[in-house]
Design a protein around this motif. Structure first.
Motif, short mmCIF file in Angstrom:
data_model
loop_
_atom_site.label_atom_id
_atom_site.label_comp_id
_atom_site.label_asym_id
_atom_site.label_seq_id
_atom_site.Cartn_x
_atom_site.Cartn_y
_atom_site.Cartn_z
N GLY A 218 -9.13 -54.83 6.56
CA GLY A 218 -8.00 -54.19 7.25
C GLY A 218 -8.20 -52.71 7.45
O GLY A 218 -7.84 -52.15 8.49
N GLU A 219 -8.79 -52.06 6.44
CA GLU A 219 -8.99 -50.61 6.54
C GLU A 219 -10.09 -50.20 5.57
O GLU A 219 -10.27 -50.80 4.51
CB GLU A 219 -7.69 -49.86 6.19
CG GLU A 219 -7.83 -48.34 6.30
CD GLU A 219 -6.55 -47.58 5.92
OE1 GLU A 219 -6.60 -46.34 5.87
OE2 GLU A 219 -5.54 -48.25 5.65
N VAL A 261 -10.15 -37.26 0.75
CA VAL A 261 -10.07 -38.54 1.44
C VAL A 261 -10.18 -38.31 2.94
O VAL A 261 -9.74 -37.26 3.46
CB VAL A 261 -8.77 -39.29 1.07
CG1 VAL A 261 -7.55 -38.49 1.51
CG2 VAL A 261 -8.74 -40.69 1.66
N SER A 262 -10.79 -39.25 3.63
CA SER A 262 -10.91 -39.14 5.08
C SER A 262 -9.54 -38.95 5.72
O SER A 262 -8.57 -39.63 5.36
CB SER A 262 -11.56 -40.41 5.65
OG SER A 262 -12.84 -40.59 5.13
N ALA A 267 -1.16 -44.08 5.48
CA ALA A 267 -0.23 -43.74 4.41
C ALA A 267 -0.34 -44.73 3.27
O ALA A 267 -0.25 -44.37 2.08
CB ALA A 267 1.20 -43.70 4.96
N GLY A 268 -0.57 -46.01 3.60
CA GLY A 268 -0.71 -47.03 2.58
C GLY A 268 -1.93 -46.80 1.71
O GLY A 268 -1.91 -46.98 0.49
N GLN A 274 -3.28 -42.46 -4.70
CA GLN A 274 -2.47 -41.59 -5.55
C GLN A 274 -1.96 -42.33 -6.78
O GLN A 274 -2.00 -41.81 -7.90
CB GLN A 274 -1.29 -41.01 -4.76
CG GLN A 274 -1.70 -39.97 -3.71
CD GLN A 274 -0.52 -39.47 -2.90
OE1 GLN A 274 0.59 -39.38 -3.42
NE2 GLN A 274 -0.75 -39.16 -1.63
N ASP A 275 -1.50 -43.55 -6.58
CA ASP A 275 -1.01 -44.34 -7.71
C ASP A 275 -2.15 -44.70 -8.66
O ASP A 275 -2.02 -44.57 -9.88
CB ASP A 275 -0.32 -45.62 -7.21
CG ASP A 275 0.99 -45.35 -6.51
OD1 ASP A 275 1.51 -44.21 -6.64
OD2 ASP A 275 1.49 -46.24 -5.80
N GLY A 276 -3.27 -45.15 -8.10
CA GLY A 276 -4.37 -45.59 -8.94
C GLY A 276 -5.00 -44.46 -9.73
O GLY A 276 -5.44 -44.65 -10.87
#
Length: 694
Positions: A218-219, A261-262, A267-268, A274-276
């Protein structure tokens, strides 16, 4: 000595922002079309590696203060929170400049010179087939996708490693998982397809379906983590080597201070990272273009001499050119103090020859040296081992806490110990930063000691890139002082006094203050008075105050600070007679030269210490007075050249801004480094011509 400030601005500039200004000057050189193309690429690489270390140490320290609720303001009035906010704004601006430079100038210029750094979309079908074969054989086997989900926590991300963040979707269940794929560190960053160079992360990203069979990608986004890499060894450490090794292991797991980060990340994806990684949004830096441009250094190793500076071959110092064997080397030093300046004059035929002479001369009975950093092929290490094997006393003070060289220093210090060299590691709470070597020789009149004291590390590789000066002397008082410093570090006791050396933390600060005040007094009496300082960093508030006082007394103060300068020059009523410049160029200006002129009297020192609290108060540092008339003349010529440069110099204004100097003679800039290269070549040619005539 206090000085009243007549300006609203703080008396001192901010240390961290001053360092970022230094790195901005490095980026200026990468943007300079007057530099050879691959030299511009090299400066772009240096900018990134500098910034990494800044975050690992300085930003990490500020974040620690913030987390601890440390509310004390820095000398320029900023709280840790305010400093971090200003640093972020400045870094965002600088990295945007770097990304724009790569996209609009460097990458197109490289392509025009037959070095295309391309994209997958530019590859043809045949090229892609060859690339797939290479991927399967050389890259795929070392990749390990780490997914996050039930029973699979967010993986540990090592500092400065490049990673792909992947969002993969199961088409049957519509379940989306985050996974991390580490870009292997053992492979070249750029893959040569035969027609172009492709970043390794681009190649891996293209073949991700092989790592996630049956899944839809997906990304994908490139990201990179910077961790706190500074450490402190407890003052109570019984075994310093063991304590440093323990801290090295801990460094790998330091707190996250920055996530790059690129800019294309969704946003996801940002939320997952950020959470990890448990970071705040302020720690995330979105980067346009390639991350970790420090790896551009790979491109500078290409065999394209037409895109680089013409190679510089150091010459042999004229007096040393007549030295034929080890004994003659010591004879030459005994004739009079001898000054050598790298990289214009050869490190191999000066210091390394001195070390080799100590090993080969049967009259030498002892050799002692202090090493902060050295190279893998060090002739010094070989000389120490040779001395030990011959039964000569061989002693090496190894600083295990040399930042980012700790592991290397541990390894070769063990090699020395196994060969019989007496290895001493110093103190847990104080680094040994002095660059000094002592040789004891049996001669007709008794024992005589020979000394080398320098401004740079005993490192053959950096001696070709860093500008440094070193003094060889047989002065009995200087040699006795050096012996006392060695005995202090290896033994137990506290030196009572030093005869000529300025030694930190035993009075170096006080003597420097006395020298500045002596110049100020000469100025107040109406006589000629000048202070000239060439150094890496000017940070110490006490020294800066004394320089302000000397300026108000009428003394001229000239400072060449390569990187950080917290002094604010040119302020009415405070520092009107002070000017500050910075020189960046082909060679790293690394020497520390301190000159104090008061009427007809002058003193000049060289050595290892910058004017920072850590150097003056918390390190073993040495400054040696240069008393030989010829050596003083040479150092004076170096300082004259430094302060005349208008080809690669920046000037510091009262508001803290830096601006590049324009040549005093339009179209005819004076390049300090080029002038010293010409001078070295001319001296070498005169020597050669003289021999030919004979």
């Amino acid at each position: 000595m206090s000085v009243e400030t007549k300006v609203a601005e703080p008396r001192l500039l901010n240390r961290e922002l001053s360092w970022l200004d230094f790195n901005a000057r490095v980026l200026d050189l990468a943007q300079d079309p007057g530099q050879p193309l691959l030299e511009r690429v090299r400066f772009c690489s240096i900018f990134s590696s500098n910034l990494d270390e800044f975050f690992m140490v300085r930003v990490a320290g500020l974040m620690g203060q913030e987390a601890a609720g440390f509310g004390v303001r820095s000398s320029d009035g900023l709280t840790p929170q305010q400093a971090l906010a200003r640093i972020r704004d400045r870094v965002v601006d600088l990295t945007a400049r770097q990304a724009k430079l790569w996209k609009r100038e460097l990458r197109p210029a490289l392509a025009a010179e037959g070095i295309p750094v391309g994209t997958i979309d530019e590859c043809g079908a045949k090229e892609l087939r060859r690339l797939e074969t290479r991927f399967v054989r050389e890259i795929y086997p070392v990749l390990t996708p780490l997914a996050v989900g039930p029973g699979q926590p967010f993986p540990y991300i090592s500092g400065l490693s490049l990673s792909l963040g992947v969002l993969a979707v199961d088409p049957e269940t519509a379940e989306e998982r985050f996974a991390r794929v580490k870009i292997p560190e053992g492979l070249d960053r750029f893959v040569d397809t035969g027609k172009r160079l492709l970043p390794l992360e681009v190649v891996i990203g293209h073949f991700l379906p092989m790592l996630f069979p049956g899944m839809e990608i997906g990304e994908r986004a490139v990201f990179r983590v910077t961790r706190d890499a500074d450490f402190e060894v407890s003052d109570d450490a019984d075994d310093l080597l063991e304590a440093v090794e323990s801290e090295l292991r801990r460094r790998r797991f330091g707190d996250v201070v920055r996530v790059e980060v690129s800019a294309s990340a969704s946003a996801g994806m940002l939320e997952r990272l950020q959470d990890g990684l448990a970071v705040a949004p302020s720690q995330v830096y979105e980067i346009e273009g390639p991350l970790d441009q420090a790896d551009l250094i790979q491109l500078t190793r290409l065999e394209r001499p037409d895109l680089k500076h013409e190679p510089w071959v150091p010459v042999t110092q004229p007096r040393l050119a007549r030295v034929k064997d080890g004994a003659r080397f010591f004879d030459e030093i005994r004739r009079g103090d001898l000054l050598v300046q790298q990289p214009y004059e050869s490190f191999r035929t000066s210091f390394e020859a001195f070390a080799a002479a100590a090993a080969s001369d049967p009259d030498v009975i002892a050799m002692k040296t202090a090493v902060y950093r050295t190279s893998d092929d060090s002739a010094l290490v070989s000389a120490l081992i040779d001395c030990a094997e011959q039964g000569k006393q061989s002693v090496c003070l190894v600083e295990l806490k040399a930042r980012f060289d700790e592991r290397r220093n541990i390894e070769w210090s063990r090699e020395l110990e196994q060969a019989g060299v007496h290895v001493v590691h110093g103190f847990p709470d104080m680094k040994i930063h002095a660059k000094m070597t002592l040789v004891v020789r049996r001669e007709a009149g008794g024992l005589r000691r020979y000394v080398h004291i320098g401004t740079g590390n005993y490192h053959a590789a950096t001696a070709r890139l860093y500008e440094d000066v070193g003094l060889f002397t047989a002065d009995e008082e200087i040699a006795a002082d050096v012996a006392d410093v060695f005995n202090y570090v290896t033994g137990f006791g506290r030196p009572q006094r030093f005869r000529k050396l300025l030694v930190a933390p035993f009075g170096m600060r006080a003597r420097l203050v006395d020298e500045i005040r002596r110049v100020a007094a000469a100025a107040a009496a109406g006589g000629p008075a000048r202070v000239r300082l060439k150094l890496n960093n000017l940070v110490d508030a006490t020294i800066i105050d004394e320089l302000y006082a000397a300026s108000t007394a009428g003394a001229d103060v000239e400072v060449c600070a390569r990187s950080v300068c917290m002094l604010r020059p040119g302020v009415e009523g405070l520092s009107e007679r002070i000017r500050v410049r910075s020189i960046l160029g082909r060679f790293l200006e690394h020497s520390r030269i301190y000159s104090f002129e008061a009427g007809a009297s002058s003193t000049i020192f060289i050595g290892s210490a910058d004017l920072m609290p850590r150097n003056l108060d918390r390190r073993i540092e040495v400054l040696v007075p240069v008393e030989n008339a010829r050596a003083r003349q040479e150092l004076g010529a170096v300082l004259d050249s430094v302060f005349a440069d208008d080809a690669q110099s920046w000037a510091l204004a009262a508001d803290g801004s830096w601006s590049r100097l324009r040549p005093a003679r339009p179209g005819k800039p004076f390049d300090h480094q080029a002038a010293l290269m010409r001078r070295a070549q001319q001296r070498s040619r005169r020597l050669t011509d003289g021999r030919t005539r004979k």
